[in-house]
Design an enzyme around this catalytic site. Sequence first.
Site: not given
Length: 269
Positions: A128-129, A132, A187
Amino acid sequence: MKKIIVCLTFLGAMNSINAQFNLGKAAGVVSKGAKALTFTNEDAIKLSKESVDWMDKNNAVAGPKDPYTVRLNKLFGKHKTQDGLNLNYKVYKVKDINAFACADGSVRVFSSLMDIMTDNELLAIIGHEIGHVKNQDTKDAMKSAYLKAAALDAASSASGTVATLNDSQIGKMANEFLDASHSKKQESEADTYSYDFMKANKYDVVGAYTAFKKLALLSQGSTQTSFEKMFNSHPDSEKRAQAVKKRAEKDGLWKDPGTVALPATKLTK
């Protein structure tokens, strides 16, 4: 996932238990003139490296033979190059529950996060990071952190270029970056990246579901303390868990994990 955390920031604002992550907000007002600042990918990479170097010097970093480092390398060692990014990993031995990734490829995972997340959950969070970073969300967060730390006014930003920061300003910039929030759209897109990362590498995508369920559990109670940073950066954890479940069912990858609970003992030995 806000605060697997870029900068997977799987983890928003927090009252840090580790004083080194509670430096206070930078003083000064960012003027309209500063908004015209030209901020390139190269600027984001440079400032990210400066911020991470500062954090590495001001926090306890797990050594190469530390169980936390051994576990993280075992999990993510084969992903030193991921989707065009050159990544480097370290573990901060602090009480806050968090992880983040930066534009320069630095990924930092907090030991307290590793204490409560399984391997598949950590893979989902870090994925997930990284999402980003790939989506350039962390570039925007770093620009905002830089402007606040430098306390730019119209005159100082007239050149349209990034100025050199002193050590104190770099510390403030690092703090502002960690406190940055992403939009619901950002997100959601990072959630999608994480799921696709898990699926493409044949990891159990249910790990993303159980990670969100644990974040939802952490949000319960009268105080969040060390859980606050990660939870605040990942709102609506229950809804996002259900979104993962729905997609996994559609892909034929859903396996009911049963009741999800926080572990009674540390998962990193």
